[in-house]
Scaffold this active site. Structure first.
Site, PDB file in Angstrom:
ATOM      1  N   LYS A  92       0.870  -1.187   0.000  1.00  0.00           N
ATOM      2  CA  LYS A  92       0.000   0.000   0.000  1.00  0.00           C
ATOM      3  C   LYS A  92       0.898   1.226   0.000  1.00  0.00           C
ATOM      4  O   LYS A  92       2.045   1.154   0.448  1.00  0.00           O
ATOM      5  CB  LYS A  92      -0.861   0.003   1.271  1.00  0.00           C
ATOM      6  N   GLY A 106      -5.241   2.535  -7.734  1.00  0.00           N
ATOM      7  CA  GLY A 106      -5.859   3.699  -7.107  1.00  0.00           C
ATOM      8  C   GLY A 106      -6.410   3.364  -5.732  1.00  0.00           C
ATOM      9  O   GLY A 106      -6.499   2.203  -5.330  1.00  0.00           O
ATOM     10  N   ASP A 107      -6.743   4.378  -4.984  1.00  0.00           N
ATOM     11  CA  ASP A 107      -7.467   4.268  -3.713  1.00  0.00           C
ATOM     12  C   ASP A 107      -8.081   5.652  -3.511  1.00  0.00           C
ATOM     13  O   ASP A 107      -8.224   6.406  -4.490  1.00  0.00           O
ATOM     14  CB  ASP A 107      -6.502   3.869  -2.577  1.00  0.00           C
TER      15      ASP A 107
END
Ligand code: NDP
Length: 445
Positions: A126, A165-166
């Protein structure tokens, strides 16, 4: 002291000031107790848990950029490459003012198990930055993304680490990040997912999380001798996940009666008019209150939450901690029997325990919303083969993956004497594959 308790204490001591990461480690390790107790001697000898909770690599870096007025700024960039035992690191990039190392580590840790559940070869990672895209111009976003990628490019690659993406990173940001990577490396490769369809993106990625949620729900209901068709469904949110969960639930014959956004919620007892919602949220980017202009008989409220309505199924698809104990009590009182999480951590721990105590079948987000990352992995496969699959091909694969995830978590729960406890089943099934791979690859890997 048990092995699990020792590790929880060590993480707390070794990494002070990381409350979100501590909480994630506690929650996951606590639910893994049955499998860890069973293998304690071997895991201790191989220091498996010590290795599991320590990222393989943490990269933090300076992200300097210049705004439209010529003022320079510096943000902090992060990439946590948590675990590559079963495949290249994979996980989103989050751009938001509150991003810090604790949050990125918490998300990266959870991602290991979610990615493992998909059955695809993707490890956990992440990243992100404390840059807040709100109110920034297109040029400022582009300049920030280019500066961020200028450092990140050294650490990622199609076979090493494939970010996506996030929050705060959508198609526009992925485009800028990809363009800068390609420019620097002189290499067109699938180094990011969530790309546009003209440069390597996958069909059905947009629909994947919402559709996948309903595929898993449908399988859970059917294996309990019931059917989704004819059920009344309450959904929260009106974003990507909520809209495509609504679409698939309606296609499978269910009636969706609620949706919400950050200002209020709608109740349409005749069933949500999804075309109207798409027009309001996807095209005009307006408030959900406008739904009443299309469907005057529906109700709109700024008080309370969607969970007060009578329904058979609840799908929280908006945000974290949006369904608490009082909501769970109301849902059970009004006849709800199935809950599946579209959002990440939308249900509080107390609410989850209440559902389980009352015999409500509860599918946690780690399993139920894995359709998004699974389809990202399908995007990687297409990029590697230099092929693009049709919408139907991707959708069929997604369905197969979600059905298989359901059976994995169901089987793991049963094997440990906790039938229907899918929180335990998801953590154990996700962990077992990663643990086996780590043990097989030796300690100094
Ligand atoms: P979006 O930003 O597209 O949509 C979120 C929706 O929730 C918006 O309609 C937003 O309202 C609404 N919302 C936000 N806060 C609240 C609140 N407090 N009460 C009620 N509604 C609220 O996000 P996504 O649909 O992509 O993601 C939703 C959740 O699913 C997140 O937890 C995300 O992490 C998770 N998820 C998403 C995946 C994906 O592929 N998109 C994959 C896996 C998990 P408004 O319209 O007013 O902003």
């Amino acid at each position: 002291m048990s092995y699990v308790d020792e590790i929880i204490e060590a993480v707390t001591q070794n990494h002070p000031g990381e409350p979100e990461f501590h909480q994630a480690v506690k929650e996951v390790l606590n639910s893994l107790r049955p499998v860890i107790d069973l293998n304690e001697a071997r895991y201790r000898r191989e220091a498996l848990l010590e290795r599991l909770v320590e990222p393989e690599r943490i990269i933090t870096f300076r992200v300097p950029w210049v705004d439209d007025q010529g003022q320079a700024h510096v943000n902090i960039g992060y990439r946590v490459q948590f675990n590559s035992a079963i495949g290249p690191y994979k996980g989103g990039l989050r751009l938001r003012d509150n991003v810090n190392l604790s949050i990125i580590k918490f998300l990266g840790f959870e991602q290991i198990f979610k990615n493992s559940l998909t059955g695809l070869p993707i490890g956990g990672g992440k990243g992100g930055s404390n840059f807040d895209p709100k109110g920034k111009s297109d040029r400022e976003i582009m300049v920030f993304c280019q500066s961020f990628m200028t450092e990140l490019a050294r650490h990622i690659g199609a076979d090493t680490d494939v970010p996506a993406g996030d929050i705060g990173v959508g198609a526009r940001e992925i485009g800028y990040l990809f363009g800068q990577y390609k420019r620097m490396k002189n290499c067109f490769e699938g180094v990011l997912t969530g790309k546009g369809l003209t440069y390597g993106g996958s069909l059905a990625r947009t629909e994947a999380t919402g559709y996948g949620l309903v595929y898993l729900l449908d399988e859970m209901i059917r294996t309990h001798g019931d059917q989704l068709a004819g059920k009344t469904v309450a959904i929260s949110g009106a974003g990507n996940v909520a809209i495509y969960a609504t679409e698939k639930a309606q296609q499978l014959g269910a009636k969706v009666v609620t949706l919400s956004d950050s200002t209020g919620w709608i109740y349409d007892p005749e069933g949500i008019d999804l075309a109207a919602v798409k027009e309001i949220k996807e095209v005009r980017r307006a408030r959900l209150s406008e739904y009443l202009t299309v469907r005057p008989n529906a109700q709109y409220s700024t008080e309370g939450r969607v969970w007060s309505v009578s329904c058979d199924v609840a799908l929280p698809c908006a945000t974290q901690n949006e369904l608490d104990l009082a909501d769970a009590e109301a849902l059970v009182r009004n006849g709800c029997r199935y809950v599946a999480e579209g959002a990440n951590m939308p249900t509080t721990l107390e609410a989850t325990e209440y559902f389980q105590a009352k015999g409500v079948l509860f599918a946690p987000g780690k399993a139920a919303n894995a359709g998004g990352v699974a389809t990202s992995a399908l995007e990687m496969s297409q990029n590697s083969q230099r092929l693009s699959w049709s919408f139907e091909e991707v959708d069929q694969k997604l369905k197969g993956i979600m059905v298989s995830i359901y059976h994995k978590i169901d089987e793991a729960a049963k094997r440990f004497g906790a039938a229907d406890n899918y929180v335990l089943g998801a953590n154990i099934a996700g962990f077992e594959k990663v643990a086996e791979a780590m043990l097989a690859q030796g300690v100094a890997f």
